[in-house]
Motif scaffolding. Structure first.
Motif, short mmCIF file in Angstrom:
data_model
loop_
_atom_site.label_atom_id
_atom_site.label_comp_id
_atom_site.label_asym_id
_atom_site.label_seq_id
_atom_site.Cartn_x
_atom_site.Cartn_y
_atom_site.Cartn_z
N VAL A 85 -0.79 11.28 -16.30
CA VAL A 85 -0.94 9.82 -16.17
C VAL A 85 -2.34 9.58 -15.60
N THR A 86 -3.32 9.51 -16.48
CA THR A 86 -4.72 9.47 -16.05
C THR A 86 -4.98 8.37 -15.03
N SER A 87 -4.46 7.19 -15.27
CA SER A 87 -4.74 6.05 -14.39
C SER A 87 -4.08 6.18 -13.02
N SER A 88 -3.18 7.15 -12.85
CA SER A 88 -2.51 7.32 -11.56
C SER A 88 -3.47 7.77 -10.47
N PHE A 89 -4.65 8.25 -10.86
CA PHE A 89 -5.67 8.66 -9.88
C PHE A 89 -6.55 7.49 -9.44
N ILE A 90 -6.48 6.38 -10.16
CA ILE A 90 -7.33 5.24 -9.84
C ILE A 90 -7.15 4.75 -8.40
N PRO A 91 -5.92 4.61 -7.89
CA PRO A 91 -5.78 4.13 -6.50
C PRO A 91 -6.32 5.10 -5.45
N THR A 92 -6.63 6.33 -5.84
CA THR A 92 -7.19 7.28 -4.88
C THR A 92 -8.68 7.08 -4.68
N ARG B 155 0.82 -1.20 0.00
CA ARG B 155 0.00 0.00 0.00
C ARG B 155 0.86 1.26 0.00
N GLN B 156 0.43 2.23 -0.79
CA GLN B 156 1.13 3.50 -0.91
C GLN B 156 0.35 4.60 -0.17
N ALA B 157 1.02 5.65 0.19
CA ALA B 157 0.40 6.71 0.99
C ALA B 157 -0.79 7.35 0.29
N PHE B 158 -0.77 7.38 -1.06
CA PHE B 158 -1.84 8.07 -1.77
C PHE B 158 -3.03 7.16 -2.10
N TRP B 159 -2.94 5.88 -1.76
CA TRP B 159 -4.05 4.97 -2.04
C TRP B 159 -5.24 5.24 -1.13
N ASN B 160 -6.42 5.11 -1.68
CA ASN B 160 -7.65 5.17 -0.89
C ASN B 160 -7.73 3.93 0.00
N PRO B 161 -8.19 4.05 1.25
CA PRO B 161 -8.31 2.86 2.12
C PRO B 161 -9.19 1.78 1.51
N GLY B 162 -10.11 2.18 0.62
CA GLY B 162 -11.01 1.21 0.01
C GLY B 162 -10.54 0.67 -1.33
N PHE B 163 -9.30 1.00 -1.73
CA PHE B 163 -8.76 0.50 -2.99
C PHE B 163 -7.95 -0.76 -2.75
#
Length: 316
Positions: free
Chosen positions: A289-296, A39-47
């Motif tokens: 990088v559009t998909s870089s927002f997906i984990p948020t 898990r990375q710091a920018f990931w959403n807890p629900g991802f």
């Protein structure tokens, strides 16, 4: 000697997106495979990334997730907005299977296809053209559902006439309490739908970039065309339009839940999607990088375990 040391003055440097930091890309693809779900710091807890050991399990698990969202919304008495891709596709067969097994009607579902091939004016292929995304959706999802299917009036395709109406249609559904679930794949250029990396150059800030709801006649990146030549057109460039209609960040990132798929593994060790997956998970939110927002965002990203790598030269 590698790309970083030879990029300057190369032909390749002319088509790499201006906003991409290649040293950052290199760091993304240099991690050990077993660390991909750290898990990375920018990931959403629900991802949550979900590893799949085969295409078969990938299709079943992703299809089940789609069907569960449809079933859950029905049980809750809510309208459901489904933002839908054409690619990946194998999950639709299983979504249909589970919905039929459970006897769940899709009368509460409103389907919005995220993109469609087009010319630079936004005119699209005929709906019954074999290459049209409209035709693909009818054959893979709406048709096989039979009497349980999404009503005709609730199916939306990204045509020149209808795509500009997406924002008002979505707003009306949201005002009634509808949930928005996006199903997506990740492009070679890290696009979601056909929202390409070079579009970022037009906007000074992430905030302005995120306000864009759609684009007619979007100019596709050469590597996007090559990706589709490989995956959908049996290597043939002449068959592929150079433009597409597509939803944008304002619709993509308004979703309450996202169901993603990355299955770009071939045989003999070949693949096309490993770098895109790692950039999605590790690059960090960036408008180029559009998909870089997906984990948020909350949701599940199903991927074939081979995409984790190691992403290194094959010397065999």
């Amino acid at each position: 000697m590698n790309m970083l040391t030879t990029l300057k003055n190369s032909y390749f440097s002319e088509i790499v997106p201006k906003g991409w930091d290649m040293e950052r890309v290199a760091r993304c693809v240099s991690n050990p495979p077993e660390s991909i779900e750290e898990r990375q710091a920018f990931w959403n807890p629900g991802f949550t990334p979900v590893s799949c050991d085969s295409v078969e399990s990938f299709n079943v698990l992703m299809g089940h997730e789609i069907a569960m969202q449809i079933r859950q919304a029905r049980d809750e008495g809510r309208e459901l907005i489904l933002i839908l891709p054409v690619g990946p596709m194998g999950m639709y067969r299983w979504a249909v299977y589970f919905l039929k097994e459970w006897g769940v009607s899709c009368s509460h579902v409103h389907g919005f296809n995220m993109d469609e091939w087009a010319d630079e004016n936004g005119d699209t292929l005929a709906a019954d053209d074999p290459a049209a995304f409209t035709n693909a959706m009818l054959g893979a999802f709406y048709g096989p559902l039979g009497e349980l299917t999404v009503p005709d009036a609730q199916r939306n395709f990204a045509t020149k006439e209808n795509l500009p109406r997406y924002p008002e249609k979505l707003a009306a559904l949201r005002a009634k309490g509808a949930k928005q679930v996006m199903v997506y794949g990740i492009g070679r250029m890290c696009h979601i739908a056909f929202w390409e990396p070079h579009f970022a150059d037009e906007f000074a800030t992430v905030e302005e970039w995120k306000k864009q709801p759609y684009r007619l006649g979007a100019r596709l990146h050469p590597f996007t065309i090559e990706q589709n030549a490989i995956t959908s057109f049996r290597s043939s460039w002449p068959l592929i339009p150079c433009f597409a209609n597509t939803i944008g960040p304002a619709i993509i990132f308004a979703s309450d839940y996202c169901i993603g798929g990355a299955d770009g593994v071939f045989d003999r060790g070949m693949q096309w999607q490993g770098q895109s997956l790692w950039m999605t998970l590790r690059y960090g939110p960036d408008k180029a990088v559009t998909s870089s927002f997906i984990p948020t965002m909350p949701g599940k990203l199903f991927y074939l375990e081979g995409l984790a790598g190691p992403l290194c030269a094959d010397t065999n």
